[in-house]
Motif scaffolding. Structure first.
Motif, short mmCIF file in Angstrom:
data_model
loop_
_atom_site.label_atom_id
_atom_site.label_comp_id
_atom_site.label_asym_id
_atom_site.label_seq_id
_atom_site.Cartn_x
_atom_site.Cartn_y
_atom_site.Cartn_z
N HIS A 1 3.21 1.90 4.00
CA HIS A 1 2.98 0.85 3.85
C HIS A 1 1.02 0.45 4.15
CE1 HIS A 1 0.62 -2.14 6.52
NE2 HIS A 1 1.77 -3.25 6.19
N VAL A 2 1.37 -0.58 3.06
CA VAL A 2 -0.06 -0.03 2.32
C VAL A 2 -1.49 -1.18 2.41
CG1 VAL A 2 -1.83 0.39 -0.04
CG2 VAL A 2 -0.11 1.50 0.40
N ALA A 3 -2.19 -2.12 3.41
CA ALA A 3 -2.80 -2.50 3.84
C ALA A 3 -4.14 -2.32 3.97
CB ALA A 3 -2.19 -3.57 4.44
N ALA A 4 -4.26 -3.12 5.49
CA ALA A 4 -5.60 -2.68 6.10
C ALA A 4 -5.47 -1.50 6.91
CB ALA A 4 -5.96 -3.77 7.26
N ASN A 5 -3.86 -0.96 7.58
CA ASN A 5 -3.56 0.23 8.04
C ASN A 5 -2.30 0.71 6.93
OD1 ASN A 5 -4.77 -0.01 10.48
ND2 ASN A 5 -2.96 -1.66 10.88
N LEU A 6 -3.00 2.07 6.46
CA LEU A 6 -2.07 2.70 5.38
C LEU A 6 -0.75 3.99 6.45
CD1 LEU A 6 -2.15 4.42 2.23
CD2 LEU A 6 -1.45 4.92 3.69
N VAL A 7 0.45 4.05 6.57
CA VAL A 7 1.22 4.62 6.97
C VAL A 7 1.73 4.42 6.20
CG1 VAL A 7 2.98 3.67 9.26
CG2 VAL A 7 0.88 2.02 8.78
N PRO A 8 2.39 5.85 6.34
CA PRO A 8 3.62 6.38 5.49
C PRO A 8 4.95 6.16 6.53
CG PRO A 8 1.70 8.25 5.77
CD PRO A 8 1.57 7.37 6.57
N VAL A 9 6.53 6.26 5.69
CA VAL A 9 7.52 6.46 6.35
C VAL A 9 7.92 7.14 6.13
CG1 VAL A 9 9.18 3.78 6.99
CG2 VAL A 9 7.16 3.54 6.24
N GLN A 10 8.91 8.17 7.07
CA GLN A 10 9.80 8.65 6.44
C GLN A 10 8.90 9.28 5.11
OE1 GLN A 10 11.29 7.91 9.63
NE2 GLN A 10 13.32 9.38 8.44
N ALA A 11 8.21 10.28 5.48
CA ALA A 11 7.78 10.59 4.21
C ALA A 11 7.43 11.65 4.64
CB ALA A 11 5.91 9.56 3.88
N GLY A 12 7.78 13.16 3.84
CA GLY A 12 7.42 14.14 3.67
C GLY A 12 6.31 14.68 3.31
N PRO A 13 5.53 15.80 3.46
CA PRO A 13 4.32 16.50 2.86
C PRO A 13 4.55 15.92 1.11
CG PRO A 13 4.87 17.82 4.01
CD PRO A 13 6.15 17.24 4.07
N GLU A 14 5.33 15.55 0.38
CA GLU A 14 5.58 15.51 -1.60
C GLU A 14 5.76 14.06 -1.45
OE1 GLU A 14 9.69 15.99 -4.63
OE2 GLU A 14 9.21 17.70 -2.97
N ASP A 15 6.23 13.38 -0.60
CA ASP A 15 6.01 11.86 -0.82
C ASP A 15 4.57 11.47 -0.22
OD1 ASP A 15 9.35 11.12 -0.74
OD2 ASP A 15 9.59 12.05 1.13
N ALA A 16 4.38 12.27 0.70
CA ALA A 16 3.18 11.56 1.13
C ALA A 16 2.07 12.01 -0.13
CB ALA A 16 2.15 12.32 2.16
N ALA A 17 2.25 12.66 -0.75
CA ALA A 17 1.56 14.03 -1.56
C ALA A 17 1.80 12.60 -2.96
CB ALA A 17 1.87 15.05 -2.58
N VAL A 18 2.69 12.18 -3.15
CA VAL A 18 3.21 11.40 -4.92
C VAL A 18 2.68 10.42 -3.91
CG1 VAL A 18 5.10 9.92 -5.28
CG2 VAL A 18 5.47 12.37 -5.18
N PHE A 19 2.07 9.55 -3.33
CA PHE A 19 2.05 8.51 -2.72
C PHE A 19 0.25 7.90 -3.02
CE2 PHE A 19 5.66 7.54 0.57
CZ PHE A 19 6.45 6.40 -0.37
N ALA A 20 -0.08 9.65 -2.23
CA ALA A 20 -1.24 9.32 -3.01
C ALA A 20 -1.84 9.35 -4.12
CB ALA A 20 -1.97 11.29 -2.14
#
Length: 281
Positions: free
Chosen positions: A65-84
């Motif tokens: 979720h990317v708005a005023a709050n950025l919130v990973p959903v069912q995201a492991g470290p690899e997923d979070a890195a891709v979103f980053a």
């Protein structure tokens, strides 16, 4: 261009069912994202931002979720890195990064240098849940608030926010927006308080809710009334009211260093399920 088979793209209304199936793998931890998806159908104009999805072999495996709050959903470290990596290609819009600790840390490790120094970093927040009746007697004086309570309730909300976040919600002319938010919670029946001869002595709100879970925010007792057990009995009442009226599971997250609050929640019957982290700008 990334496709739905591999990579990341912005989710839309057509993806709602698949997104909800993903997020409902942990409906309590993901209550915020589920609530936002259900109330906006993933339409960016209603989200005030975007919901990103990461696909593997055409299957949605994580989201953000990317708005005023950025919130990973069912995201492991690899997923979070891709979103980053995707986030670095655009201007920062988030004022807060919040979610499960490992995902937030992996995201921040990549964007931190570019996004600048945050106002606060809270790396050890305990995510707590109760899905049964409280273990202590509820305070019978805690009730759902009404619009007529606003003169006493609104200053307490401002004081709580300022104490918790470190800056007033009224800063920069935000008073009307914040007042609207408080009124919205009242109108939904999501605001709870106890008053003692007209003085608010305990309050809490539901921040978001689904049929499976509700997340509590804004728990507050005025400083001169702390140590009287108001928070314990008050939260027991909130749990009972929320479970009776809104959702069967009640969650919140609390800073590791806030020992008095953690003791109060433990007495009520909350149990830790995971660790959260929050980065605030």
């Amino acid at each position: 261009m990334l496709t739905t088979r591999h990579g990341v793209r912005v989710l839309a209304a057509a993806d709602l069912e698949e997104f909800l199936a993903l997020a409902n793998q942990d409906p309590v931890v993901n209550v915020f994202a589920i609530h936002r998806a259900q109330t906006t159908s993933l339409e960016p104009r209603w989200l005030g931002g975007e919901m990103w999805g990461r696909f593997d072999g055409g299957r949605l495996v994580s989201a953000c979720h990317v708005a005023a709050n950025l919130v990973p959903v069912q995201a492991g470290p690899e997923d979070a890195a891709v979103f980053a990596e995707r986030a670095l290609a655009r201007r920062r819009t988030a004022s807060t990064i919040v979610g499960p600790q490992d995902a937030v840390r992996a995201f921040w490790d990549l964007v931190g240098e570019s996004w600048g120094r945050p106002r606060d970093e809270r790396w050890d927040q305990r995510h707590l849940v109760i899905d049964a009746e409280p273990q202590v007697a509820p305070d019978p004086a805690v009730r759902v608030t009404a619009r007529t309570d606003l003169p006493a309730l609104y200053p307490a909300c401002v004081a709580m926010y300022t104490e918790e976040v470190g800056v007033s919600p009224e800063t920069g002319g935000g008073s009307e927006l914040y007042r609207t938010r408080v009124l919205q919670l009242i109108s939904r029946g999501w605001s709870f308080a106890r008053f003692d001869r007209g003085e608010l002595v305990f309050k809490a709100e539901v921040a978001c809710a689904t049929p499976d879970a509700a997340q509590i925010q804004g728990v507050w007792v005025p400083p001169h009334r702390r140590g009287e057990g108001l928070a314990v009995a008050g939260m027991a009442a909130v749990v009972s009211l929320v479970r009776d009226r809104i959702s069967p599971a009640v969650s919140l997250y609390v800073n590791e260093w806030n020992a008095p609050a953690r003791r109060a929640y433990e007495r009520v019957g909350f149990q830790e399920t995971t660790r959260f982290a929050t980065v605030m700008f």
